[in-house]
Design a protein around this motif. Structure first.
Motif, mmCIF file in Angstrom:
data_model
loop_
_atom_site.group_PDB
_atom_site.id
_atom_site.type_symbol
_atom_site.label_atom_id
_atom_site.label_comp_id
_atom_site.label_asym_id
_atom_site.label_seq_id
_atom_site.Cartn_x
_atom_site.Cartn_y
_atom_site.Cartn_z
ATOM 1 N N GLY A 71 0.799 -1.225 0.000
ATOM 2 C CA GLY A 71 0.000 0.000 0.000
ATOM 3 C C GLY A 71 0.824 1.263 0.000
ATOM 4 O O GLY A 71 0.316 2.346 -0.333
ATOM 5 N N PRO A 200 -2.288 -8.801 -3.609
ATOM 6 C CA PRO A 200 -3.357 -7.793 -3.578
ATOM 7 C C PRO A 200 -4.641 -8.317 -4.200
ATOM 8 O O PRO A 200 -4.614 -9.180 -5.080
ATOM 9 N N ASP A 204 -7.657 -3.655 -5.351
ATOM 10 C CA ASP A 204 -6.611 -2.809 -4.779
ATOM 11 C C ASP A 204 -5.966 -1.940 -5.853
ATOM 12 O O ASP A 204 -5.854 -2.338 -7.017
ATOM 13 N N SER A 224 -6.856 0.222 -10.537
ATOM 14 C CA SER A 224 -6.740 -1.021 -9.781
ATOM 15 C C SER A 224 -6.101 -2.114 -10.615
ATOM 16 O O SER A 224 -5.951 -1.993 -11.836
#
Length: 549
Positions: A71, A200, A204, A224
């Motif tokens: 992230g 992920p 995400d 994404s």
């Protein structure tokens, strides 16, 4: 589709392998193509296996030495060299969000993007590191990696090429980043190790792709894993349906930090093909020289690049016998450029249309049924509607604002809920800001950017139409039309023209009078040596408007 697309949706119809994230795409392509060449830059061929090993090493370094977590954002500021895919895939394996950064950005633009994205790490080309030095202390970036063009070459070639770039061409201004790590050292120190592979979800964020900032402040489109995989596979489905070998050797002159080239390169990898990287497509002499050494299967370009290449004296000596696909995007394709390209290469230009916010492709001409002047029908699993000023759906042939809904449409703008809300309709269609019409055959045609439209006495005039007419003149290389304020008609058409031989204002206006309605004929014609362009070759009409003010 009859409802809003859920985040993370990758249609099964285009995803037979069941990819969930870009890491899985990478793993599958490496398993299938280990010994094939994935990327080639400055004579250095990088195999799929090497790409996997080097990106593993970078991911390990990010995790172990930089202590970065899934992230976190990492900015990548590189030209088209082999290090770019290495660091992108390494970052993704570590679960990081990639922030694509233009190497040509000014210090002010860099500071804004780094802070807006919250980037904690940066990979930068040494040739532009002096700009980073000026603003790094004002950002949250803690880890900086620097690299030179030939850092992945063998020792002798690395020394030779990097020395020429630095000392002969003087393309590396002095900089002072005392804590920066040589990317080559980071890779070598972790080579052979395996990272804690991130996993992920499809919803995400994979990439923060900043818009050009032509209307207000630049915004980060949240793309994404599902967005990028879907658009990659939409392109693969359409193009490969006509020729399965189009990805054998693809020339990628457009920068990979631009979403057009980024997604196409992913499509090439998914098919086990080779991306031939061109670091500086503006060096047309060098570009043509490189093309003469190759036998290419596909060319990814845009209108201004086609024009520049076709007007080069040595372009006719390039071997295009294996060229199967030429793709155009990023700006409108003129009839004249399309015709020149086909005459020179024997390959029709396939025009597509897209935006940063749609990963990017929305519509594309099918390779077996190309209709110049259109952008083709929408790609698979994509809905399009054209709306009027009151938001009402318009009928065939009526120009209105193009809106799109599909799995490739972004999640929204990074940390900008209000801006996100205003660019979507209530039923989940992204409002593109482009004016388009449906053709009777189901193809779409872009009329122009809504913001570039010229209003002459209440009549809408679209610059693309004027530019298409004027570039068909044998003495015109390229041109751009803008609106000039006028006290009588609100605006008049002003035209900037680049000519390759003597040409008068009267000749230009006479040409237009024969082919355009009177109110569309340019009232003002100005000759110039060149048009202002973005780093990917788009003509910057806003700069012309600023100069005219």
């Amino acid at each position: 589709m009859d409802q809003q697309c859920p985040p993370g949706w990758i249609p099964e119809s285009i995803n037979p392998r069941g990819y969930r994230n870009l890491i899985e795409v990478m793993q599958r392509t490496v398993a299938d193509n280990r010994d094939k060449i994935a990327f080639s830059s400055f004579g250095r061929e990088l195999s799929y296996a090497e790409l996997d090993q080097l990106s593993d090493a970078f991911a390990v370094y990010l995790q172990q030495e930089c202590k970065l977590l899934p992230g976190d954002r990492i900015a990548i500021q590189l030209p088209n060299i082999n290090q770019y895919p290495v660091v992108v895939f390494g970052a993704m394996k570590a679960g990081l969000i990639v922030v694509n950064t233009n190497p040509l950005y000014t210090p002010r633009e860099l500071e804004y993007q780094f802070n807006d994205s919250g980037a904690k790490a940066l990979v930068v080309f040494k040739g532009v590191a002096h700009n980073v030095e000026k603003i790094i202390a004002n950002t949250g970036i803690k880890s900086v990696f620097v690299t030179q063009i030939a850092d992945l070459h063998s020792p002798l070639k690395r020394l030779l090429i990097n020395s020429v770039v630095k000392y002969v061409k003087k393309m590396e201004p002095a900089y002072n980043l005392p804590d920066a790590v040589e990317l080559r050292h980071a890779l070598n120190s972790k080579l052979g190790q395996k990272p804690r592979l991130a996993n992920p979800s499809s919803s995400d964020i994979a990439v923060l792709q900043y818009t050009g900032g032509t209307t207000g402040v630049s915004k980060g489109a949240m793309l994404s894993h599902a967005n990028l995989i879907s658009n990659c596979l939409q392109g693969v489905k359409l193009i490969s349906g006509a020729n399965e070998h189009w990805a054998d050797k693809v020339v990628a002159p457009l920068p990979l930090y631009h979403i057009y080239a980024f997604t196409i390169s992913m499509a090439v990898l998914e098919l086990g093909g080779t991306n031939l990287l061109v670091a500086n497509p503006r060096d047309i002499d060098g570009f043509v020289k490189e093309l003469r050494k190759q036998s290419i299967s596909a060319f990814i370009g845009l209108n201004t690049l086609f024009v520049a290449l076709c007007n080069h004296k040595d372009f006719a000596e390039v071997d295009f016998s294996q060229l199967k696909v030429t793709l155009s995007g990023g700006m409108a394709l003129t009839y004249d450029a399309a015709e020149q390209w086909q005459q020179n290469t024997g390959c029709q230009v396939l025009e597509a249309y897209g935006l940063t916010e749609t990963s990017p492709a929305v519509a594309m001409n099918p390779p077996r049924d190309i209709r110049v002047g259109t952008i083709g029908p929408p790609v698979a699993e994509t809905e399009v509607k054209i709306i009027g000023t009151e938001g009402q759906a318009l009928a065939e042939g009526e120009p209105g604002e193009l809106c799109v809904r599909g799995p490739q449409v972004m999640l929204g703008y990074w940390q900008r809920e209000e801006a996100t809300a205003t660019c979507f309709t209530d039923d989940g269609f992204f409002i593109t800001g482009d004016v388009a019409v449906w053709e009777p055959d189901g193809y779409l045609r872009i009329v122009d950017r809504a913001k570039d439209m010229i209003n002459v006495s209440g009549f809408n005039v679209y610059p693309n139409e004027i530019e298409d007419v004027v570039t068909s003149h044998p003495k015109v290389v390229e041109c751009a039309a803008i609106g000039e304020p006028d006290q009588h008609s609100g605006e008049v058409v002003k035209l900037y023209v680049v000519s390759n031989e003597e040409l008068s204002v009267d000749e230009v206006r006479s040409w237009c009078k024969e082919r355009l309605t009177a109110y569309k004929v340019p009232k003002i014609v100005e000759f110039t040596d060149e048009l202002p362009k973005s780093n990917v070759g788009k003509v910057l009409r806003r700069m012309l408007r600023k100069d005219a003010a």
